[in-house]
Design an enzyme around this catalytic site. Structure first.
Site, PDB file in Angstrom:
ATOM      1  N   VAL A   1       0.881  -1.178   0.000  1.00  0.00           N
ATOM      2  CA  VAL A   1       0.000   0.000   0.000  1.00  0.00           C
ATOM      3  C   VAL A   1       0.911   1.217   0.000  1.00  0.00           C
ATOM      4  CG1 VAL A   1      -2.003  -1.072   1.082  1.00  0.00           C
ATOM      5  CG2 VAL A   1      -0.201  -0.112   2.527  1.00  0.00           C
ATOM      6  N   SER A   2       0.380   2.343  -0.449  1.00  0.00           N
ATOM      7  CA  SER A   2       1.240   3.509  -0.680  1.00  0.00           C
ATOM      8  C   SER A   2       1.661   4.259   0.567  1.00  0.00           C
ATOM      9  CB  SER A   2       0.559   4.480  -1.651  1.00  0.00           C
ATOM     10  OG  SER A   2       0.364   3.855  -2.898  1.00  0.00           O
ATOM     11  N   SER A   3       0.879   4.134   1.653  1.00  0.00           N
ATOM     12  CA  SER A   3       1.220   4.879   2.858  1.00  0.00           C
ATOM     13  C   SER A   3       0.814   4.103   4.099  1.00  0.00           C
ATOM     14  CB  SER A   3       0.532   6.249   2.855  1.00  0.00           C
ATOM     15  OG  SER A   3      -0.856   6.090   3.067  1.00  0.00           O
TER      16      SER A   3
END
Length: 205
Positions: free
Chosen positions: A8-10
């Site tokens: 996931v990106s963050s």
């Protein structure tokens, strides 16, 4: 051995949906590698750890190609390194009918050509999406600034005691009877916040 790679990106995003998919495939938790990091490059701790584990004949599952990464050249390089240099395989669950490296291998040289074409197309799409995300973020920040919105953490309001101290000490500071350092200590604030407070205070006096 079967492995799962999740990204996931963050840190604010939830990886559980992807993790559950891997568990449903019967992959043990110790072989599910999770990164909470941007896909702009492959310098990710869990991804690099997975590559140390993977051996010829292993099978890696990922939810979608953009979970592997969002860099066009990087995706192609990593895919080929895993499937051709190491000799493992990758299955992209979102496009399983198209992206299962085992199918391409069974087709010989023609399979390599088809794999390269599909991979180039979807890698390009993944990279373009990353660029769109960055552009939308930049536009959002610019619009917020234009509307006078402050980005970042909200400022902590002064307590009643701090407000009283500010009124008491401000004239002493202006008369140079106390230093700015002493003023900051009495208010219990850092230098940057101190001058923000003074600026705000002088506007309303």
């Amino acid at each position: 051995m079967r492995m799962g790679y999740v990204r996931v990106s963050s840190k604010d995003q939830n990886e559980q949906r992807q993790v559950n998919k891997m568990r449903q495939l019967g992959i043990e938790d110790r072989y599910i590698f999770v990164d909470k990091q941007s896909g702009k490059n492959f310098d990710r701790p869990q991804y690099q750890l997975m590559k140390q584990f993977v051996r010829e004949g292993d099978l890696i599952y990922i939810d979608a190609l953009d979970r592997l990464g969002r860099d066009y050249d990087g995706i192609i390089k990593e895919w080929k390194e895993i499937t051709r240099d190491i000799g493992a395989d990758i299955v992209v669950l979102e496009n399983e009918s198209l992206f299962d490296s085992r199918k391409f291998k069974s087709m010989g040289d023609m399979g390599k050509l088809m794999e390269d074409q599909f991979l180039s197309l979807l890698s390009y799409v993944a990279e373009q999406e990353r660029k769109k995300i960055r552009q939308r973020q930049a536009e959002g920040i610019a619009q917020a600034k234009a509307k006078g919105k402050t980005l970042g953490r909200p400022k902590k309001e002064l307590s009643t005691e701090q407000t009283a101290l500010l009124k008491e000490l401000y004239p002493l500071w202006k008369a140079k009877e106390i230093t700015a350092v002493e003023f900051m200590k009495r208010l219990d604030v850092k230098k940057t916040r101190f001058y923000e407070i003074i600026k705000e205070y002088e506007k309303v006096r």
